[in-house]
Design an enzyme around this catalytic site. Structure first.
Site, PDB file in Angstrom:
ATOM      1  N   HIS A  43       0.916  -1.103   0.212  1.00 52.08           N
ATOM      2  CA  HIS A  43      -0.180  -0.282   0.278  1.00 52.08           C
ATOM      3  C   HIS A  43       0.578   0.842  -0.378  1.00 52.08           C
ATOM      4  CE1 HIS A  43      -4.041   1.909   1.219  1.00 52.08           C
ATOM      5  NE2 HIS A  43      -3.568   2.590   1.174  1.00 52.08           N
ATOM      6  N   ARG A  45       2.392   4.909  -0.619  1.00 54.61           N
ATOM      7  CA  ARG A  45       1.091   5.877   0.257  1.00 54.61           C
ATOM      8  C   ARG A  45       2.582   7.770  -0.782  1.00 54.61           C
ATOM      9  NH1 ARG A  45      -0.719   3.083   4.276  1.00 54.61           N
ATOM     10  NH2 ARG A  45      -3.203   3.383   4.944  1.00 54.61           N
ATOM     11  N   GLU A  70      -2.614  -1.254  -3.255  1.00 51.35           N
ATOM     12  CA  GLU A  70      -3.925  -0.773  -2.683  1.00 51.35           C
ATOM     13  C   GLU A  70      -3.416   0.889  -2.997  1.00 51.35           C
ATOM     14  OE1 GLU A  70      -5.017  -3.869   0.774  1.00 51.35           O
ATOM     15  OE2 GLU A  70      -4.245  -2.362   1.008  1.00 51.35           O
ATOM     16  N   THR A 100      -3.231   4.842   8.633  1.00 57.03           N
ATOM     17  CA  THR A 100      -4.093   3.551   7.968  1.00 57.03           C
ATOM     18  C   THR A 100      -5.163   3.749   6.768  1.00 57.03           C
ATOM     19  OG1 THR A 100      -3.950   1.143   8.628  1.00 57.03           O
ATOM     20  CG2 THR A 100      -4.988   2.985  10.027  1.00 57.03           C
ATOM     21  N   HIS A 190      -8.060  -5.815   7.244  1.00 58.71           N
ATOM     22  CA  HIS A 190      -7.902  -4.389   8.265  1.00 58.71           C
ATOM     23  C   HIS A 190      -8.106  -4.997   9.340  1.00 58.71           C
ATOM     24  CE1 HIS A 190      -6.816  -0.242   9.178  1.00 58.71           C
ATOM     25  NE2 HIS A 190      -7.518  -0.581  10.095  1.00 58.71           N
ATOM     26  N   ASP A 191      -6.766  -5.028  10.851  1.00 55.92           N
ATOM     27  CA  ASP A 191      -7.175  -5.668  11.909  1.00 55.92           C
ATOM     28  C   ASP A 191      -7.235  -7.483  11.678  1.00 55.92           C
ATOM     29  OD1 ASP A 191      -5.851  -3.623  12.367  1.00 55.92           O
ATOM     30  OD2 ASP A 191      -7.886  -2.625  13.730  1.00 55.92           O
TER      31      ASP A 191
END
Length: 237
Positions: A43, A45, A70, A100, A190-191
């Site tokens: 991912h 950024r 992502e 996040t 996610h988590d």
């Protein structure tokens, strides 16, 4: 079985904290595949605080399983994905300063934008997935964007599970049923962790893929990454 894609962002975070190339993002990507993972997720950024755009290019040469990139489809991200041509692109509505991911797309409000972005990726042979909350309306509306899959944002499930509330999975079951009804593939992330993944997988019909990073890397500090990958694979059978 549900496929496991390992998000290696945290490996890049650790590398960047010291400079150099230790730990090596490329080596970890090779290793998790060797240990049985079905894919590698990154991912990047805009500030490149963990995964760098060059990492995305370099990983193309070593990821022989599924390669998932992502991110928020700003121009630089789109240019990168179209250059690299991964197996899948997952569209996430991140703010640039987000620590996040913290929300899914409003697929009704942003339909026209997503239609254009997804069409461009699909013209280039890249499978698309849209990050959404466990909301049947958002899942159903995602069909009109042209996406192949939705990725269910699982933070609320993980939080509920940690508190002993097993009913936290119910919105995800409903969202998954809706996705099945309208012909969308289902990913999730996610988590998710070794503690909560098995119950989630058992309750979500036709869960195709989970993307797990932070928990998996943290668990690997204690248990070893090869062992942890195989523990996830056993829970996903």
């Amino acid at each position: 079985m549900t496929k496991l894609s390992v998000n290696i962002n945290k490996i890049a975070t650790l590398r960047n904290s010291r400079g150099g190339d230790v730990p090596s993002v490329l080596k970890v990507a090779k290793d998790v595949q060797k240990f049985g993972a079905h894919g590698v997720t990154i991912h990047p950024r805009p500030d490149e605080r963990h995964i760098r755009y060059q990492d995305a290019r370099d990983l193309k040469e070593v990821v022989y399983t599924e390669y998932n990139i992502e991110g928020n489809p700003i121009k630089s991200f789109m240019d990168l994905v179209l250059e690299v041509k991964p197996t899948q692109v997952t569209l996430v509505p991140d703010a640039e300063d987000a620590i996040t991911s913290n929300a899914g797309w409003d697929t009704i409000k942003h339909k026209d934008f997503l239609v254009d972005v997804i069409a461009e990726f699909k013209r280039n042979g890249i499978r698309t997935s849209v990050f959404v909350d466990a909301d049947e309306r958002m899942v159903e509306a995602a069909v009109a964007t042209g996406t192949d899959r939705v990725e269910l944002y699982t933070e609320s499930y993980a939080s509920a599970y940690e508190q002993g509330d097993l009913k936290g999975v119910e919105p995800f079951v409903k969202a998954a049923i809706k996705a099945n009804e309208v012909g969308l593939g289902i990913n999730a992330g996610h988590d998710l962790s070794l503690e909560n993944i098995k119950y989630f997988k058992e309750n979500i019909p036709n869960l195709l893929e989970v993307s797990i990073g932070h928990a998996l890397i943290a668990e690997s500090l204690y248990l070893g990454i090869e062992n942890v990958v195989n523990l996830y694979l056993n829970k996903l059978k």
